[in-house]
Design a protein around this motif. Structure first.
Motif, short mmCIF file in Angstrom:
data_model
loop_
_atom_site.label_atom_id
_atom_site.label_comp_id
_atom_site.label_asym_id
_atom_site.label_seq_id
_atom_site.Cartn_x
_atom_site.Cartn_y
_atom_site.Cartn_z
N ALA A 49 1.11 -1.25 -0.03
CA ALA A 49 -0.01 -0.14 -0.06
C ALA A 49 0.85 1.16 0.22
O ALA A 49 2.02 1.43 0.62
CB ALA A 49 -1.12 -0.31 1.04
N GLY A 50 0.42 2.24 -0.92
CA GLY A 50 1.24 3.55 -0.89
C GLY A 50 0.88 4.13 -2.04
O GLY A 50 0.36 3.68 -2.93
N THR A 51 1.73 5.31 -2.40
CA THR A 51 1.87 5.86 -3.50
C THR A 51 3.18 5.85 -4.07
O THR A 51 4.36 6.31 -3.71
CB THR A 51 1.38 7.54 -3.13
N TYR A 52 3.15 5.72 -5.58
CA TYR A 52 4.53 5.40 -6.21
C TYR A 52 4.58 6.50 -7.38
O TYR A 52 3.59 6.53 -8.36
CB TYR A 52 4.57 4.08 -6.76
N TYR A 53 5.73 7.17 -7.47
CA TYR A 53 5.51 8.30 -8.57
C TYR A 53 6.55 7.91 -9.49
O TYR A 53 8.05 7.67 -9.30
CB TYR A 53 6.06 9.82 -7.96
#
Length: 343
Positions: A100-104
Motif C-alpha cells: 500500500a502507498g503511492t508510487y511516483y
C-alpha cells in the motif's frame, strides 16, 4: 419484521443524520505500434459499445496491454505504457497492508511491480467490465493469486481506476480492493483460501434514459443530508443486492444484503454500532449507461472501541432500466474497518 426494522432504523437515522449541506464536487480528471490479439482485449471489445470503443481504442488497448502484461509478469512492457509523470496509488495503510502507498514515476512503478510480482503467482485476471467516461476509465476485474511466503491463495475483486493523457498513455492508476483480505493472505496461519464478498455476475452495461450520476447524488442527498430512509428505499429495486466488503465476523455491517429487508438490516447494523464522525467528502463520478462509480471519503467512529475510521471508498452502483438500484458494492478500505472494530 420489515415494519419493526423500519421503525427502529428510521428513528436512528433521524437521530444521527443532522440536516446539512453535503458538498459534492468533481475533479476532472510512446504509444506501442501494434496491439496484441489476446483474450482480454477480445473481452474489452465485446463488453463495450462499439462507438465508444472507436474513440477510445488507443486507451483501451494500452489498458488491456497493461493487464495482459501484469498477468504475464512483463514489468518493462508495463513501464512503456505509462507517462513520464505516472502515479500509482494503492489503497491501504502504508507499512501494514502489503504494497500500500503511492508510487511516483516509471522507476517507482517498476520497483513496485518487481516486489509485488515476486511475492506471488497470479493464477488469472478475469475482466468484468469497464466504465468509460471521457479520460477516466474504471476497470472492474477479479484477481486470483497465490502468495509464495504463506502458501495462501486470494480471490479478490478490484477496481483499477485509470486516467489517460491525450496520447492514450496511462498517467494515473489507483487500486481499490478488500485490503483486509489481502493483508490476511500475507499472514501466516489461519485459512488458506481467502475470498472477498462478491455480488452478482451481472456485468452488462445497458443504455438508459436517465443520468446515473444524478441518481447516485439523489441517494446521497436523501441518506446523508436529509436522513430520508423511506426516500432511499423507494430508489431500490425489490431484489436489490447491497454488498459491503469486509470480514463479517469482525465488522458489524460487512455482508451481502438481499432485497429491501436486507438493506434495512444493513442500516440497522451500521447505525447500531457506528456513529458518523463527519459528512462524506465526494470527489468524482465515473459513469457510463446504467453504472456509476463514486469516489468518496467517509469517517465513522466505532462505538465499542471509540476508534475513528477514515475510509477511502469507491461506491459502485448498477441501475435497472427504469432507474432503480439493483446492485451496490462498497469497495472500502476494509483494513480500516478491522482496525476500528478491534481493541
Amino acid at each position: 419484521m420489515q415494519s419493526k426494522l423500519f421503525s427502529i432504523v428510521s428513528t436512528i437515522v433521524v437521530f444521527l443524520f443532522i440536516i446539512s449541506s453535503c458538498a459534492m464536487y468533481e475533479t476532472s480528471s510512446t504509444n506501442e505500434n501494434a496491439a496484441e490479439d489476446n483474450s482480454l482485449l477480445s473481452s474489452i471489445i465485446t463488453k463495450q459499445d462499439n462507438k465508444i470503443f472507436d474513440c477510445k481504442e488507443k486507451s483501451l488497448k494500452n489498458i488491456e496491454k497493461f493487464l495482459y502484461s501484469l498477468e504475464k509478469e512483463k514489468v518493462r512492457r508495463i513501464s512503456n505504457l505509462v507517462s513520464k509523470d505516472f502515479t500509482l496509488s494503492v489503497t491501504g495503510r502504508e507499512g501494514t497492508v502489503p504494497f500500500a502507498g503511492t508510487y511516483y514515476g516509471k522507476k517507482a512503478l517498476e520497483q513496485y511491480l518487481d516486489n509485488f510480482l515476486s511475492s506471488l503467482k497470479i493464477k488469472n485476471i478475469d475482466l468484468q467490465y469497464n466504465i468509460i467516461d471521457n479520460d477516466n476509465i474504471n476497470t472492474h476485474l477479479n484477481l486470483v493469486a497465490k502468495v509464495l511466503s504463506t502458501g495462501k491463495s486470494f480471490d479478490l475483486e478490484y477496481i483499477f481506476q485509470w486516467q489517460l493523457d491525450k496520447n492514450g498513455l496511462i498517467k494515473y492508476l489507483k487500486l481499490y480492493y478488500d485490503t483486509y483480505a489481502f493483508y490476511k493472505a500475507y499472514q501466516n496461519g489461519g485459512e488458506t483460501y481467502i475470498s472477498d464478498i462478491k455480488g452478482t455476475n451481472d456485468f452488462q452495461l445497458i443504455n438508459v434514459n436517465f443520468d446515473s450520476e444524478e441518481m447516485a447524488k439523489t441517494l446521497y442527498q436523501k441518506f446523508f443530508t436529509e436522513g430520508d430512509l423511506p426516500g432511499v428505499i423507494n430508489m431500490l429495486d425489490t431484489n436489490v443486492l447491497w454488498v459491503m466488503k469486509g470480514d463479517p465476523t469482525i465488522i458489524s455491517y460487512a455482508n451481502a444484503y438481499s432485497e429491501v429487508d436486507g438493506f434495512m438490516q444493513f442500516v440497522y447494523n451500521l447505525l447500531g454500532t457506528c456513529t458518523m464522525a463527519a459528512m462524506p467528502e465526494f470527489f468524482y463520478y465515473v459513469k457510463q449507461d446504467n453504472k456509476v462509480d463514486v469516489h468518496l471519503i467517509e469517517q465513522w467512529i466505532c462505538n465499542s472501541t471509540g476508534k475513528l475510521m477514515k475510509f477511502e471508498i469507491i461506491h459502485s452502483f448498477s441501475f435497472t432500466a427504469d432507474g432503480k438500484i439493483k446492485e451496490f458494492k462498497s469497495y472500502n478500505d476494509t483494513y480500516e474497518g478491522y482496525y476500528g472494530f478491534t481493541q
